[in-house]
Write a protein that holds these residues in place. Structure first.
Motif, PDB file in Angstrom:
ATOM      1  N   VAL A   1       0.818  -1.210   0.000  1.00  0.00           N
ATOM      2  CA  VAL A   1       0.000   0.000   0.000  1.00  0.00           C
ATOM      3  C   VAL A   1       0.859   1.270   0.000  1.00  0.00           C
ATOM      4  O   VAL A   1       0.340   2.357  -0.247  1.00  0.00           O
ATOM      5  CB  VAL A   1      -0.969   0.034   1.204  1.00  0.00           C
ATOM      6  N   ARG A   2       2.162   1.139   0.290  1.00  0.00           N
ATOM      7  CA  ARG A   2       3.089   2.279   0.172  1.00  0.00           C
ATOM      8  C   ARG A   2       4.066   1.941  -0.942  1.00  0.00           C
ATOM      9  O   ARG A   2       5.015   1.179  -0.751  1.00  0.00           O
ATOM     10  CB  ARG A   2       3.807   2.567   1.486  1.00  0.00           C
TER      11      ARG A   2
ATOM     12  N   ARG B   1       0.338   8.282 -13.058  1.00  0.00           N
ATOM     13  CA  ARG B   1      -1.000   8.834 -12.805  1.00  0.00           C
ATOM     14  C   ARG B   1      -2.040   7.719 -12.715  1.00  0.00           C
ATOM     15  O   ARG B   1      -2.929   7.747 -11.839  1.00  0.00           O
ATOM     16  CB  ARG B   1      -1.368   9.814 -13.911  1.00  0.00           C
ATOM     17  N   ILE B   2      -1.961   6.735 -13.607  1.00  0.00           N
ATOM     18  CA  ILE B   2      -2.906   5.607 -13.567  1.00  0.00           C
ATOM     19  C   ILE B   2      -2.813   4.890 -12.225  1.00  0.00           C
ATOM     20  O   ILE B   2      -3.826   4.586 -11.585  1.00  0.00           O
ATOM     21  CB  ILE B   2      -2.617   4.639 -14.723  1.00  0.00           C
ATOM     22  N   LEU B   3      -1.594   4.615 -11.782  1.00  0.00           N
ATOM     23  CA  LEU B   3      -1.403   3.925 -10.507  1.00  0.00           C
ATOM     24  C   LEU B   3      -1.937   4.756  -9.340  1.00  0.00           C
ATOM     25  O   LEU B   3      -2.645   4.239  -8.463  1.00  0.00           O
ATOM     26  CB  LEU B   3       0.077   3.619 -10.308  1.00  0.00           C
ATOM     27  N   ARG B   4      -1.600   6.036  -9.327  1.00  0.00           N
ATOM     28  CA  ARG B   4      -2.024   6.908  -8.228  1.00  0.00           C
ATOM     29  C   ARG B   4      -3.549   6.994  -8.161  1.00  0.00           C
ATOM     30  O   ARG B   4      -4.153   6.848  -7.093  1.00  0.00           O
ATOM     31  CB  ARG B   4      -1.422   8.301  -8.425  1.00  0.00           C
ATOM     32  N   ASP B   5      -4.196   7.209  -9.314  1.00  0.00           N
ATOM     33  CA  ASP B   5      -5.646   7.370  -9.335  1.00  0.00           C
ATOM     34  C   ASP B   5      -6.376   6.076  -8.971  1.00  0.00           C
ATOM     35  O   ASP B   5      -7.461   6.115  -8.375  1.00  0.00           O
ATOM     36  CB  ASP B   5      -6.101   7.844 -10.719  1.00  0.00           C
ATOM     37  N   TYR B   6      -5.781   4.942  -9.318  1.00  0.00           N
ATOM     38  CA  TYR B   6      -6.428   3.665  -9.037  1.00  0.00           C
ATOM     39  C   TYR B   6      -6.196   3.214  -7.596  1.00  0.00           C
ATOM     40  O   TYR B   6      -7.098   2.667  -6.942  1.00  0.00           O
ATOM     41  CB  TYR B   6      -5.898   2.597  -9.995  1.00  0.00           C
ATOM     42  N   LEU B   7      -4.994   3.450  -7.083  1.00  0.00           N
ATOM     43  CA  LEU B   7      -4.647   2.956  -5.752  1.00  0.00           C
ATOM     44  C   LEU B   7      -5.200   3.818  -4.620  1.00  0.00           C
ATOM     45  O   LEU B   7      -5.560   3.304  -3.558  1.00  0.00           O
ATOM     46  CB  LEU B   7      -3.127   2.845  -5.628  1.00  0.00           C
ATOM     47  N   ALA B   8      -5.262   5.139  -4.835  1.00  0.00           N
ATOM     48  CA  ALA B   8      -5.660   6.042  -3.750  1.00  0.00           C
ATOM     49  C   ALA B   8      -7.020   5.686  -3.157  1.00  0.00           C
ATOM     50  O   ALA B   8      -7.160   5.602  -1.921  1.00  0.00           O
ATOM     51  CB  ALA B   8      -5.631   7.487  -4.231  1.00  0.00           C
ATOM     52  N   PRO B   9      -8.069   5.445  -3.954  1.00  0.00           N
ATOM     53  CA  PRO B   9      -9.371   5.114  -3.349  1.00  0.00           C
ATOM     54  C   PRO B   9      -9.383   3.745  -2.669  1.00  0.00           C
ATOM     55  O   PRO B   9     -10.330   3.425  -1.951  1.00  0.00           O
ATOM     56  CB  PRO B   9     -10.330   5.112  -4.553  1.00  0.00           C
TER      57      PRO B   9
ATOM     58  N   THR C   1      -0.880   4.325  -1.436  1.00  0.00           N
ATOM     59  CA  THR C   1      -0.179   5.601  -1.576  1.00  0.00           C
ATOM     60  C   THR C   1       0.957   5.435  -2.576  1.00  0.00           C
ATOM     61  O   THR C   1       1.731   4.475  -2.487  1.00  0.00           O
ATOM     62  CB  THR C   1       0.408   6.064  -0.228  1.00  0.00           C
ATOM     63  N   VAL C   2       1.055   6.360  -3.541  1.00  0.00           N
ATOM     64  CA  VAL C   2       2.138   6.344  -4.521  1.00  0.00           C
ATOM     65  C   VAL C   2       3.099   7.479  -4.205  1.00  0.00           C
ATOM     66  O   VAL C   2       2.707   8.648  -4.137  1.00  0.00           O
ATOM     67  CB  VAL C   2       1.592   6.481  -5.957  1.00  0.00           C
ATOM     68  N   ILE C   3       4.352   7.124  -3.989  1.00  0.00           N
ATOM     69  CA  ILE C   3       5.412   8.084  -3.673  1.00  0.00           C
ATOM     70  C   ILE C   3       6.274   8.242  -4.922  1.00  0.00           C
ATOM     71  O   ILE C   3       6.888   7.274  -5.385  1.00  0.00           O
ATOM     72  CB  ILE C   3       6.274   7.577  -2.498  1.00  0.00           C
ATOM     73  N   GLU C   4       6.291   9.419  -5.503  1.00  0.00           N
ATOM     74  CA  GLU C   4       6.996   9.625  -6.768  1.00  0.00           C
ATOM     75  C   GLU C   4       8.422  10.111  -6.516  1.00  0.00           C
ATOM     76  O   GLU C   4       8.649  11.110  -5.826  1.00  0.00           O
ATOM     77  CB  GLU C   4       6.235  10.608  -7.646  1.00  0.00           C
ATOM     78  N   LEU C   5       9.384   9.385  -7.079  1.00  0.00           N
ATOM     79  CA  LEU C   5      10.804   9.735  -6.986  1.00  0.00           C
ATOM     80  C   LEU C   5      11.269  10.188  -8.356  1.00  0.00           C
ATOM     81  O   LEU C   5      11.270   9.409  -9.319  1.00  0.00           O
ATOM     82  CB  LEU C   5      11.617   8.521  -6.518  1.00  0.00           C
ATOM     83  N   ASP C   6      11.654  11.447  -8.459  1.00  0.00           N
ATOM     84  CA  ASP C   6      12.063  12.037  -9.738  1.00  0.00           C
ATOM     85  C   ASP C   6      13.498  11.636 -10.049  1.00  0.00           C
ATOM     86  O   ASP C   6      14.442  12.093  -9.399  1.00  0.00           O
ATOM     87  CB  ASP C   6      11.940  13.557  -9.655  1.00  0.00           C
TER      88      ASP C   6
ATOM     89  N   ALA D   1       8.582   2.693   2.026  1.00  0.00           N
ATOM     90  CA  ALA D   1       7.941   1.998   0.911  1.00  0.00           C
ATOM     91  C   ALA D   1       8.180   0.495   1.012  1.00  0.00           C
ATOM     92  O   ALA D   1       9.264   0.042   1.389  1.00  0.00           O
ATOM     93  CB  ALA D   1       8.497   2.526  -0.414  1.00  0.00           C
ATOM     94  N   THR D   2       7.169  -0.289   0.666  1.00  0.00           N
ATOM     95  CA  THR D   2       7.343  -1.742   0.634  1.00  0.00           C
ATOM     96  C   THR D   2       7.542  -2.263  -0.784  1.00  0.00           C
ATOM     97  O   THR D   2       7.844  -3.442  -0.977  1.00  0.00           O
ATOM     98  CB  THR D   2       6.119  -2.458   1.235  1.00  0.00           C
TER      99      THR D   2
END
Length: 373
Positions: free
Chosen positions: A157-158, A174-182, A186-191, A209-210
């Motif tokens: 979940v992290r 974006r697909i992952l974030r929008d699908y997982l959040a509800p 949680t999606v943590i973006e590393l640039d 993060a796991t």
């Protein structure tokens, strides 16, 4: 619907004197393109063309593949589409890289040149709906949501995403974030523009993060990131994932060995191949001297569809484009039909089989199916 009047058929495109029927093939064959994927895509295209010709061609005319290297360059792809249109090809086939396929699709749409995209998955393959373009690969939103379901089912979940800057990687995040959040994720973006592989490890620890997903190019920086994580004892329990499919490449196994195993990725194959798929797999293995990736099957199926359309409706470009909704072809991975799923601007096979697999740690040359969608 973007259906401009078709331009005049170029001289020679509808010859009936026994000359070849031409298909233009867009393939990444040199870097910075993913050369291994391009080689597999071309192998599938070429095998299918050979079989079509062995069976009598297109109503007695040989099918000819006119191959051009896109080198993962959108501008080069546009120029290639222009060239192939001038050469009188009946249709375009191929391409692996989504951003390149998008540029090619826009140009093909503008020219009134049918394009059957083999392998690129970006949802927005064209800005506006078009009848000139069809696609075999499942849209990114479809496949990556299945991957997200796999992550949740595995208890993650992290989830960190180590992402380079591109339309394709940004779309995936974006697909992952929008699908997982509800669903509690949680999606943590590393640039990756500002992080070294070692710094990625520190960020994973800091964020708890796991799982970390590699939304980066192959072989670099993906290989270096994997090596750094595998050697960091703090991250021994962190799962590495690669939804875009980097671990399927034989080069991945060569460069990483055991470190490249147990990294789940998306693959567009059924759990069990049909008799046709099994026969094609054997022929592709002989041609490639290694196990064929799903990209090789996509190449084969592309020509199978185009050959069926050409036999039934001839090489007129407008007639080919009008045929997408009537296609019903038995491919290597199932029966291929095209429709208009919501949010997709092109004719789409909905859907090719999707599975999440990894390389078996006990035998890295063998793949394990972890999840199907």
């Amino acid at each position: 619907m973007n259906t401009p009047p078709p331009p005049p058929t170029p001289p020679g495109a509808e010859r009936t004197d026994g000359s070849s029927v031409r298909i233009g093939a867009l393939v990444p064959l040199t870097r910075p393109g993913w050369v291994a994927a391009g080689r597999h895509l071309l192998a599938g295209l070429e095998l299918a063309v050979r079989e079509v010709n062995d069976a009598g061609g297109i109503v007695g005319r040989p099918l000819e593949l006119v191959v051009r290297d896109t080198a993962a360059d959108p501008r080069r792809a546009e120029a290639v589409v222009d060239e192939l249109a001038r050469l009188g090809v009946a249709a375009l086939a191929g391409e692996y890289h989504s951003v390149v396929a998008r540029a090619a699709a826009a140009r093909a749409d503008a020219l009134g040149l049918p394009f059957l995209c083999s392998s690129a998955v970006l949802d927005a393959l064209t800005d506006q709906p078009t009848d000139w373009v069809a696609r075999l690969a499942p849209a990114q939103s479809h496949g990556w949501r299945i991957y997200a379901d796999f992550l949740l089912g595995a208890g993650h979940v992290r989830i960190a995403v180590a992402a380079e800057s591109s339309v394709y990687w940004a779309s995936g995040a974006r697909i992952l974030r929008d699908y997982l959040a509800p669903r509690g994720g949680t999606v943590i973006e590393l640039d990756m523009r500002g992080l070294s592989p070692t710094a990625v490890c520190d960020e994973l620890v800091a964020h708890g993060a796991t799982a970390v997903l590699l939304l980066v190019g192959h072989p670099e920086p993906a290989v270096s990131i994997v090596k750094s994580i595998r050697r960091d004892q703090r991250l021994a329990e962190v799962m590495i994932g690669a939804p875009a499919g980097q671990p399927e490449s034989a080069e991945w196994a060569t460069l990483l060995g055991d470190d490249g195993a147990a990294i789940p990725f998306l693959r567009y194959l059924p759990e069990r191949l049909s008799p046709l798929g099994a026969r094609v797999e054997t022929a592709l293995r002989e041609r490639l001297a290694e196990a064929p990736s799903f990209v090789a099957f996509e190449g084969y199926d592309t020509v199978a569809v185009l050959a069926d359309v050409l036999r039934s409706h001839g090489a007129d470009r407008a007639r080919i484009a009008a045929c997408w909704p009537r296609v019903a072809v038995e491919g290597t991975r199932g029966r291929i039909r095209f429709s208009r799923p919501p949010g997709i601007s092109v004719w789409q096979w909905a859907w090719a089989p999707v599975e999440v697999v990894d390389r078996d740690p006990s035998r890295p040359d063998r793949f394990r199916t972890l999840h199907t969608g």
